[in-house]
Design a protein around this motif. Structure first.
Motif, PDB file in Angstrom:
ATOM      1  N   GLY A 189      14.356 -33.799 -18.276  1.00 11.69           N
ATOM      2  CA  GLY A 189      13.399 -34.114 -19.329  1.00 11.69           C
ATOM      3  C   GLY A 189      12.066 -33.423 -19.100  1.00 11.69           C
ATOM      4  O   GLY A 189      11.427 -32.944 -20.043  1.00 11.69           O
ATOM      5  N   THR A 197       6.421 -32.461 -26.979  1.00 10.05           N
ATOM      6  CA  THR A 197       6.762 -33.782 -26.460  1.00 10.05           C
ATOM      7  C   THR A 197       8.261 -33.997 -26.647  1.00 10.05           C
ATOM      8  O   THR A 197       8.977 -33.114 -27.105  1.00 10.05           O
ATOM      9  CB  THR A 197       5.932 -34.881 -27.160  1.00 10.05           C
ATOM     10  OG1 THR A 197       6.080 -36.111 -26.450  1.00 10.05           O
ATOM     11  CG2 THR A 197       6.350 -35.070 -28.605  1.00 10.05           C
ATOM     12  N   LEU A 198       8.738 -35.192 -26.275  1.00  7.32           N
ATOM     13  CA  LEU A 198      10.164 -35.513 -26.347  1.00  7.32           C
ATOM     14  C   LEU A 198      10.393 -36.772 -27.177  1.00  7.32           C
ATOM     15  O   LEU A 198       9.483 -37.583 -27.383  1.00  7.32           O
ATOM     16  CB  LEU A 198      10.744 -35.735 -24.953  1.00  7.32           C
ATOM     17  CG  LEU A 198      10.707 -34.581 -23.954  1.00  7.32           C
ATOM     18  CD1 LEU A 198      11.362 -35.013 -22.647  1.00  7.32           C
ATOM     19  CD2 LEU A 198      11.375 -33.336 -24.518  1.00  7.32           C
ATOM     20  N   ALA A 242      11.394 -40.617 -14.253  1.00 12.02           N
ATOM     21  CA  ALA A 242      11.437 -39.497 -15.193  1.00 12.02           C
ATOM     22  C   ALA A 242      12.487 -38.479 -14.745  1.00 12.02           C
ATOM     23  O   ALA A 242      12.448 -37.995 -13.613  1.00 12.02           O
ATOM     24  CB  ALA A 242      10.075 -38.828 -15.262  1.00 12.02           C
ATOM     25  N   ILE A 274       8.898 -40.400 -26.584  1.00 11.03           N
ATOM     26  CA  ILE A 274       8.783 -40.496 -25.129  1.00 11.03           C
ATOM     27  C   ILE A 274       7.436 -39.897 -24.743  1.00 11.03           C
ATOM     28  O   ILE A 274       7.118 -38.770 -25.106  1.00 11.03           O
ATOM     29  CB  ILE A 274       9.931 -39.731 -24.437  1.00 11.03           C
ATOM     30  CG1 ILE A 274      11.272 -40.381 -24.788  1.00 11.03           C
ATOM     31  CG2 ILE A 274       9.727 -39.705 -22.923  1.00 11.03           C
ATOM     32  CD1 ILE A 274      12.476 -39.583 -24.327  1.00 11.03           C
ATOM     33  N   THR A 311      13.901 -39.625 -28.349  1.00  7.59           N
ATOM     34  CA  THR A 311      15.282 -40.041 -28.133  1.00  7.59           C
ATOM     35  C   THR A 311      15.676 -40.977 -29.266  1.00  7.59           C
ATOM     36  O   THR A 311      14.803 -41.650 -29.851  1.00  7.59           O
ATOM     37  CB  THR A 311      15.435 -40.742 -26.763  1.00  7.59           C
ATOM     38  OG1 THR A 311      16.814 -40.881 -26.436  1.00  7.59           O
ATOM     39  CG2 THR A 311      14.778 -42.110 -26.745  1.00  7.59           C
ATOM     40  N   SER A 363      15.314 -35.549 -25.722  1.00  8.51           N
ATOM     41  CA  SER A 363      15.435 -35.548 -24.272  1.00  8.51           C
ATOM     42  C   SER A 363      16.891 -35.317 -23.870  1.00  8.51           C
ATOM     43  O   SER A 363      17.798 -35.967 -24.397  1.00  8.51           O
ATOM     44  CB  SER A 363      14.958 -36.872 -23.680  1.00  8.51           C
ATOM     45  OG  SER A 363      15.098 -36.866 -22.273  1.00  8.51           O
ATOM     46  N   PHE A 386      15.516 -41.452 -20.473  1.00  7.20           N
ATOM     47  CA  PHE A 386      14.141 -41.502 -20.001  1.00  7.20           C
ATOM     48  C   PHE A 386      13.702 -42.966 -20.011  1.00  7.20           C
ATOM     49  O   PHE A 386      13.227 -43.465 -21.028  1.00  7.20           O
ATOM     50  CB  PHE A 386      13.246 -40.676 -20.936  1.00  7.20           C
ATOM     51  CG  PHE A 386      12.195 -39.869 -20.243  1.00  7.20           C
ATOM     52  CD1 PHE A 386      11.106 -40.473 -19.640  1.00  7.20           C
ATOM     53  CD2 PHE A 386      12.285 -38.488 -20.207  1.00  7.20           C
ATOM     54  CE1 PHE A 386      10.134 -39.724 -19.007  1.00  7.20           C
ATOM     55  CE2 PHE A 386      11.321 -37.719 -19.586  1.00  7.20           C
ATOM     56  CZ  PHE A 386      10.233 -38.340 -18.984  1.00  7.20           C
ATOM     57  N   VAL A 429      10.438 -30.491 -21.822  1.00  8.16           N
ATOM     58  CA  VAL A 429       9.166 -30.478 -22.555  1.00  8.16           C
ATOM     59  C   VAL A 429       8.422 -29.167 -22.318  1.00  8.16           C
ATOM     60  O   VAL A 429       7.703 -28.683 -23.208  1.00  8.16           O
ATOM     61  CB  VAL A 429       8.312 -31.714 -22.188  1.00  8.16           C
ATOM     62  CG1 VAL A 429       7.596 -31.537 -20.865  1.00  8.16           C
ATOM     63  CG2 VAL A 429       7.300 -32.031 -23.284  1.00  8.16           C
TER      64      VAL A 429
END
Length: 254
Positions: A110, A127-128, A106, A185, A130, A229, A233, A114
């Protein structure tokens, strides 16, 4: 950059990879690598929430890392983190980042992102995501996709390809047309007070259909802020094959 804490759920009895937090990567248990990632991101506290003394023994006493022994009967990582938050005594407004125990790669950026989007958005959860780069990923039900509003809040999460490009997919599903899809993610931020509220909610209909716990939050009418992100990730580790690849990658990085 807002202050934040990191909680790492680390259950021993993983279905596909039993004892996963203790699996060795470059000669050290996976949970240690994950905890170091949290420290490198600048967390003010890092807690490992586990149900097994063997995991606790690995991390107990290490600088900057604390252990919460939690109930082995918890149904989800969210329940485990909620108990960890109670043990830690975090105030309701503390930002808690849920970093999964199988994320040894991780990126620090990133983890910070978050926490930042949670603070900046005013949402109770974040949250993330991509971009999805290829059609096989988009159509893989093991890859969770999401759509969001123009303000960055999640509209929906699904194992299905969303949005469905009606005209392009009627012609072919072998390549992606000129549009952007997002892959979720699995890292989350919460205010500690909302984490308790989330854990107390009953599972929703959408959650049970898709087997996606975050849908409980949306179905109950709460916001989830989503940021892209800022760094790659890599996927988590779920199988022995994943573990073998991760071990080779970790050894190559040392």
């Amino acid at each position: 950059m807002p202050e934040f804490v990191v909680a790492i759920p680390a259950r021993y009895a993983s279905t596909r990879l039993p004892g996963k937090p203790l699996a060795l990567l470059a000669g050290e248990p996976m949970v240690l690598h994950v905890a170091r990632r949290a420290l490198a991101a600048g967390a003010t506290e890092v807690w490992v929430a586990t149900d097994d003394a063997r995991i606790a023994d690995v991390v107990d006493g290490l600088d900057g890392i604390r252990v919460a022994m939690t109930n082995p009967a918890h149904a989800s990582g969210t329940d485990r983190l909620a108990e960890c938050a109670r043990q830690a005594g975090w105030a309701d407004d503390v930002i808690v980042v849920n970093l999964q125990g199988d994320e040894p790669f991780a990126p620090a950026a990133g983890i910070r992102a978050v926490a930042s989007v949670l603070a900046d958005s005013g949402a109770p959860m974040s949250t993330l995501a991509t971009p999805v780069e290829d059609a096989p990923t988009l159509f893989d039900p093991n890859v969770v996709k999401l759509v969001r509003t123009v303000h960055g809040d999640a509209l929906y999460f699904s194992r299905a390809p969303i949005p469905w490009h009606r005209d392009a997919f009627a012609r072919s599903r072998d390549a992606l047309p000129a549009a952007q899809w997002l892959r979720h993610i699995g890292i989350y931020g919460y205010r500690a007070g909302f984490l308790q509220q989330f854990a107390a909610m009953s599972p929703g209909t959408l959650e049970q259909i898709e087997s996606l716990e975050q849908l409980r939050v949306l179905e109950a009418g709460h916001r989830i802020a989503v940021a892209l992100s800022p760094a790659p990730f890599p996927p988590g580790i779920d199988t022995p094959e994943d573990l073998e690849r991760a071990d080779a990658l970790m050894k190559g990085a040392l």
